[in-house]
Design a protein around this motif. Sequence first.
Motif, mmCIF file in Angstrom:
data_model
loop_
_atom_site.group_PDB
_atom_site.id
_atom_site.type_symbol
_atom_site.label_atom_id
_atom_site.label_comp_id
_atom_site.label_asym_id
_atom_site.label_seq_id
_atom_site.Cartn_x
_atom_site.Cartn_y
_atom_site.Cartn_z
ATOM 1 N N ILE A 265 4.363 1.349 -9.840
ATOM 2 C CA ILE A 265 4.014 0.314 -9.800
ATOM 3 C C ILE A 265 4.459 -0.803 -10.030
ATOM 4 O O ILE A 265 5.174 -0.939 -11.395
ATOM 5 N N ASP A 266 5.141 -1.484 -9.317
ATOM 6 C CA ASP A 266 5.431 -3.272 -8.851
ATOM 7 C C ASP A 266 4.568 -3.942 -9.746
ATOM 8 O O ASP A 266 2.940 -4.072 -9.133
ATOM 9 N N PHE A 267 4.630 -5.180 -10.417
ATOM 10 C CA PHE A 267 3.845 -6.723 -10.236
ATOM 11 C C PHE A 267 4.755 -7.537 -9.544
ATOM 12 O O PHE A 267 5.913 -7.551 -9.387
ATOM 13 N N PRO A 268 4.459 -8.994 -9.224
ATOM 14 C CA PRO A 268 4.699 -10.004 -8.772
ATOM 15 C C PRO A 268 6.051 -10.465 -10.067
ATOM 16 O O PRO A 268 5.657 -9.929 -11.228
ATOM 17 N N ASP A 269 6.678 -10.544 -9.218
ATOM 18 C CA ASP A 269 8.191 -11.994 -9.995
ATOM 19 C C ASP A 269 7.585 -13.005 -11.135
ATOM 20 O O ASP A 269 8.267 -11.995 -12.031
ATOM 21 N N ASP A 270 6.704 -13.290 -11.147
ATOM 22 C CA ASP A 270 6.232 -13.887 -12.108
ATOM 23 C C ASP A 270 5.122 -13.549 -13.387
ATOM 24 O O ASP A 270 4.811 -13.941 -13.970
ATOM 25 N N SER A 271 5.177 -12.629 -13.014
ATOM 26 C CA SER A 271 4.124 -11.496 -14.012
ATOM 27 C C SER A 271 4.769 -11.432 -14.831
ATOM 28 O O SER A 271 6.201 -10.658 -15.054
ATOM 29 N N PRO A 272 4.239 -11.238 -16.487
ATOM 30 C CA PRO A 272 4.874 -10.400 -17.129
ATOM 31 C C PRO A 272 5.018 -8.821 -17.571
ATOM 32 O O PRO A 272 5.682 -9.395 -18.315
ATOM 33 N N ALA A 273 4.452 -8.411 -16.923
ATOM 34 C CA ALA A 273 4.669 -7.215 -16.231
ATOM 35 C C ALA A 273 5.594 -7.224 -15.059
ATOM 36 O O ALA A 273 5.312 -7.842 -14.685
ATOM 37 N N LEU B 100 6.132 -0.123 -13.447
ATOM 38 C CA LEU B 100 5.787 0.837 -14.556
ATOM 39 C C LEU B 100 6.192 1.802 -14.151
ATOM 40 O O LEU B 100 5.820 2.174 -12.670
ATOM 41 N N TRP B 101 6.806 3.085 -14.967
ATOM 42 C CA TRP B 101 6.970 4.455 -14.082
ATOM 43 C C TRP B 101 6.754 5.406 -14.147
ATOM 44 O O TRP B 101 6.667 5.535 -15.771
ATOM 45 N N LEU B 102 5.783 5.935 -13.902
ATOM 46 C CA LEU B 102 5.462 7.014 -14.348
ATOM 47 C C LEU B 102 5.793 8.309 -13.715
ATOM 48 O O LEU B 102 5.672 8.991 -12.487
ATOM 49 N N ARG B 103 6.622 9.074 -15.052
ATOM 50 C CA ARG B 103 7.201 10.787 -14.466
ATOM 51 C C ARG B 103 6.748 11.945 -14.004
ATOM 52 O O ARG B 103 5.781 11.375 -15.343
ATOM 53 N N SER C 259 2.226 -3.526 -5.687
ATOM 54 C CA SER C 259 3.248 -2.059 -4.773
ATOM 55 C C SER C 259 2.373 -0.941 -5.295
ATOM 56 O O SER C 259 2.814 -0.814 -7.101
ATOM 57 N N VAL C 260 2.412 0.067 -4.636
ATOM 58 C CA VAL C 260 2.235 1.220 -5.383
ATOM 59 C C VAL C 260 3.692 1.453 -4.360
ATOM 60 O O VAL C 260 3.746 1.652 -3.672
ATOM 61 N N GLY C 261 4.646 3.322 -5.090
ATOM 62 C CA GLY C 261 5.288 3.732 -4.538
ATOM 63 C C GLY C 261 5.645 5.567 -5.086
ATOM 64 O O GLY C 261 5.322 5.775 -6.053
ATOM 65 N N VAL C 262 5.753 5.829 -4.300
ATOM 66 C CA VAL C 262 6.795 7.209 -5.084
ATOM 67 C C VAL C 262 8.062 7.236 -4.446
ATOM 68 O O VAL C 262 8.599 6.854 -3.943
ATOM 69 N N GLU C 263 8.829 7.778 -5.502
ATOM 70 C CA GLU C 263 10.363 8.090 -6.024
ATOM 71 C C GLU C 263 10.427 9.588 -6.362
ATOM 72 O O GLU C 263 10.047 9.699 -7.078
ATOM 73 N N ARG C 264 11.499 9.628 -5.424
ATOM 74 C CA ARG C 264 12.274 11.050 -5.897
ATOM 75 C C ARG C 264 13.568 11.008 -5.635
ATOM 76 O O ARG C 264 14.839 10.713 -5.250
ATOM 77 N N LEU C 265 14.191 11.671 -7.083
ATOM 78 C CA LEU C 265 15.076 10.964 -7.480
ATOM 79 C C LEU C 265 16.008 12.431 -7.786
ATOM 80 O O LEU C 265 15.519 13.294 -8.061
ATOM 81 N N MET D 71 0.845 -1.249 0.183
ATOM 82 C CA MET D 71 -0.677 0.489 -0.220
ATOM 83 C C MET D 71 1.090 0.966 0.116
ATOM 84 O O MET D 71 1.751 1.556 1.237
ATOM 85 N N PRO D 72 0.743 2.256 -1.072
ATOM 86 C CA PRO D 72 1.405 3.456 -1.380
ATOM 87 C C PRO D 72 1.068 4.364 0.741
ATOM 88 O O PRO D 72 0.384 4.549 1.055
ATOM 89 N N SER D 73 2.424 5.047 0.810
ATOM 90 C CA SER D 73 2.163 6.267 1.827
ATOM 91 C C SER D 73 0.688 7.033 1.169
ATOM 92 O O SER D 73 1.297 8.146 0.464
ATOM 93 N N TYR D 74 -0.541 7.391 1.804
ATOM 94 C CA TYR D 74 -0.580 8.368 1.266
ATOM 95 C C TYR D 74 -0.320 10.053 1.445
ATOM 96 O O TYR D 74 -0.638 10.527 0.486
ATOM 97 N N GLU D 75 0.539 10.397 2.132
ATOM 98 C CA GLU D 75 0.599 11.521 2.510
ATOM 99 C C GLU D 75 2.082 11.750 1.583
ATOM 100 O O GLU D 75 1.983 12.727 0.648
ATOM 101 N N ASP D 76 2.823 10.863 0.882
ATOM 102 C CA ASP D 76 3.516 10.208 -0.345
ATOM 103 C C ASP D 76 3.200 10.782 -1.577
ATOM 104 O O ASP D 76 3.064 11.903 -2.364
#
Length: 119
Positions: free
Chosen positions: A90-98, A101-104, A73-79, A1-6
């Motif tokens: 947005i991450d998918f399980p290891d056994d998934s073809p996806a 996914l990064w949305l900049r 999982s869903v998360g926020v990253e700041r570089l 679950m993503p951080s609401y504040e993020d």
Amino acid sequence: MPSYEDLVSLFEGEPIHSDADEPWPYTSATFRTTRAGYDIEVDVEPGYPVVRLRLRATSGSKLLDLDLQGVLSVGVERLHDHSPRELLRIDFPDDSPASTLWLRMKPDVAIVWSYNSMG
């Protein structure tokens, strides 16, 4: 679950909750923002592996509408390297073809989606 504040920080505003009487993370939320000529909308359903991502040009042209199932999982990253960036991940399980996914979101809008070769 993503951080609401993020997510609030990334989208620079409070989301619209599907059930106003239920707090996060007990109800789905729609986060919206406009960046670099694009309207971005992301529906997150905590507790369910579902995310919906919509991208439109501010002129109204629909560019992308993804109903993502099986989200791990869903998360926020700041570089903060030579070109500071803010991304929704947005991450998918290891056994998934996806894969990931990064949305900049900053400094411009871009989508990158990795694919796992299954053989």
